[in-house]
Scaffold this active site. Structure first.
Site, short mmCIF file in Angstrom:
data_model
loop_
_atom_site.label_atom_id
_atom_site.label_comp_id
_atom_site.label_asym_id
_atom_site.label_seq_id
_atom_site.Cartn_x
_atom_site.Cartn_y
_atom_site.Cartn_z
N ASN A 9 0.88 -1.16 0.00
CA ASN A 9 0.00 0.00 0.00
C ASN A 9 0.92 1.21 0.00
O ASN A 9 1.43 1.61 1.04
CB ASN A 9 -0.90 -0.01 1.24
CG ASN A 9 -1.76 1.25 1.30
OD1 ASN A 9 -1.77 2.05 0.37
ND2 ASN A 9 -2.48 1.42 2.40
N LYS A 11 0.24 4.19 -0.38
CA LYS A 11 -0.42 5.39 0.15
C LYS A 11 -0.18 6.58 -0.77
O LYS A 11 -0.09 6.39 -1.98
CB LYS A 11 0.03 5.63 1.60
CG LYS A 11 -0.20 4.38 2.46
CD LYS A 11 -0.09 4.61 3.93
CE LYS A 11 -0.37 3.30 4.67
NZ LYS A 11 -0.27 3.42 6.11
N HIS A 95 -9.72 1.41 4.45
CA HIS A 95 -8.48 1.60 5.22
C HIS A 95 -8.75 2.55 6.39
O HIS A 95 -9.52 3.50 6.26
CB HIS A 95 -7.38 2.17 4.31
CG HIS A 95 -6.03 2.09 4.95
ND1 HIS A 95 -5.61 2.99 5.90
CD2 HIS A 95 -5.04 1.20 4.80
CE1 HIS A 95 -4.39 2.65 6.31
NE2 HIS A 95 -4.02 1.57 5.65
N GLU A 97 -7.11 4.89 7.55
CA GLU A 97 -6.79 6.30 7.28
C GLU A 97 -7.97 6.99 6.59
O GLU A 97 -8.07 8.21 6.62
CB GLU A 97 -5.51 6.39 6.43
CG GLU A 97 -4.28 6.13 7.30
CD GLU A 97 -3.08 5.58 6.56
OE1 GLU A 97 -3.03 5.66 5.32
OE2 GLU A 97 -2.18 5.06 7.25
N GLU A 167 -5.72 -4.79 10.33
CA GLU A 167 -4.70 -3.76 10.55
C GLU A 167 -5.04 -2.98 11.83
O GLU A 167 -5.85 -2.03 11.76
CB GLU A 167 -4.67 -2.77 9.38
CG GLU A 167 -4.29 -3.37 8.06
CD GLU A 167 -3.67 -2.32 7.13
OE1 GLU A 167 -2.52 -2.52 6.76
OE2 GLU A 167 -4.32 -1.33 6.82
N GLY A 173 2.13 2.48 10.85
CA GLY A 173 3.08 3.59 10.74
C GLY A 173 3.79 3.93 12.04
O GLY A 173 4.42 4.97 12.15
N SER A 212 3.09 -2.01 10.37
CA SER A 212 4.54 -2.09 10.66
C SER A 212 5.16 -3.44 10.31
O SER A 212 6.09 -3.89 10.98
CB SER A 212 4.82 -1.70 12.11
OG SER A 212 4.41 -0.37 12.36
N GLY A 233 2.77 -0.89 4.34
CA GLY A 233 2.85 0.54 4.03
C GLY A 233 4.29 0.99 3.91
O GLY A 233 4.91 0.86 2.84
P1 13P Z 1 2.71 0.55 7.80
O1 13P Z 1 3.27 -0.71 7.16
O2 13P Z 1 3.46 1.80 7.42
O3 13P Z 1 2.51 0.39 9.24
O4 13P Z 1 1.25 0.77 7.14
C1 13P Z 1 0.39 -0.30 7.15
C2 13P Z 1 -0.78 0.05 6.34
O5 13P Z 1 -1.51 0.98 6.65
C3 13P Z 1 -1.03 -0.74 5.13
O6 13P Z 1 -2.30 -0.50 4.63
#
Ligand code: 13P
Length: 254
Positions: A9, A11, A95, A97, A167, A173, A212, A233
């Protein structure tokens, strides 16, 4: 045995130049790791580039969101058919976010999942609890509510075309991944919930862990029986790190 799936992802990151380096590096880097499936979800403007570079390869690509409507006066939105026109196999739905900023409710996510599946896309349904919910010990309640919103919309059979990604918001993150035991525990719980409705779907559906995931923890996470891969991510912004995660997934199959 379910094949592992690793999804990048990306982003709101990347540029034409850096995407090219990443995608070409991925094509080369994963050649020796054929025992897992890989996909890259890019911002919409870069779908043409993902298609141009990945077409004909074993690596799939997808969007990070889409409209729940098929077409019409929805300024700024992208329809499922537009994603399929650019060869997308996957689309990320719900997601955190997007949930957290109020763009996505459980109901909207259920509708989006249904429309995506109808267009022939494989929706990657993201679910997961916040830190406050985790600390309150209500992870199962929250994740089941989020999962049931989709099952209620399109029935258990409708879930079969998709992928689920657990997640936990507190792991996204932050560099603090859930422990393999915690992730396994929740994924096994979700799979058992699905099995009560349809044992075959529970057995076949891929449930990923995200939050992560990195080159160091991937092997242990992927060794868990219910973790069918990762939604990645930050570590997907570095080709070597992401390829190492792909390697961990491919190795887990043998
Ligand atoms: P991270 O791998 O940066 O923690 O993000 C995970 C994520 O949101 C994947 O959709």
């Amino acid at each position: 045995m379910r094949r592992k799936l690793v999804v990048a992802n990306r982003k709101m990151n990347g540029s034409l130049a850096s995407n090219q380096v990443f995608l070409e590096g991925l094509l080369l880097g994963t050649q020796d790791y054929p025992y897992a499936d890989y996909a890259v979800c890019v911002p919409h403007p870069y779908l043409f580039q993902a298609e141009a570079i990945l077409k004909g390869s074993a690596i799939a690509w997808g969007g990070q969101n889409m409209s729940r409507y098929e077409s019409g006066a929805y300024t700024g939105s992208v329809s499922p058919r537009m994603l399929t026109e650019f060869g997308c196999e996957y689309v990320i739905i719900g997601h955190s976010e997007r949930r957290q900023r109020g763009h996505d409710t459980d109901l909207a996510i259920g509708e989006r999942f249904e429309v995506a599946a109808k267009a022939g896309l494989k929706p990657i349904l993201c679910i997961g609890e916040t830190l406050a919910e985790y600390e309150a010990g209500i992870t199962d309640l929250v994740t089941i509510r989020q999962l049931n919103a989709v099952i209620q919309e399109l029935g258990i059979k409708g879930l079969a075309s998709g992928v689920i990604a657990y997640e936990p918001v507190w792991a996204i993150g932050t560099g603090k991944a859930a422990s393999p035991a915690h992730a396994q525990n929740i994924l096994s719980f979700l799979r058992k919930h699905i099995a009560m409705l349809d044992a075959d779907i529970a057995n076949n559906i891929r449930i990923l862990y995200g939050g992560s995931v990195n080159a160091t923890n991937a092997t242990e996470l992927f060794s868990m029986p219910d973790i069918d891969g990762g939604l990645v991510g930050s570590a997907s912004l570095n080709t070597a790190d992401f390829v190492a995660i792909c390697q961990a997934a491919s190795n887990a199959y043998r």
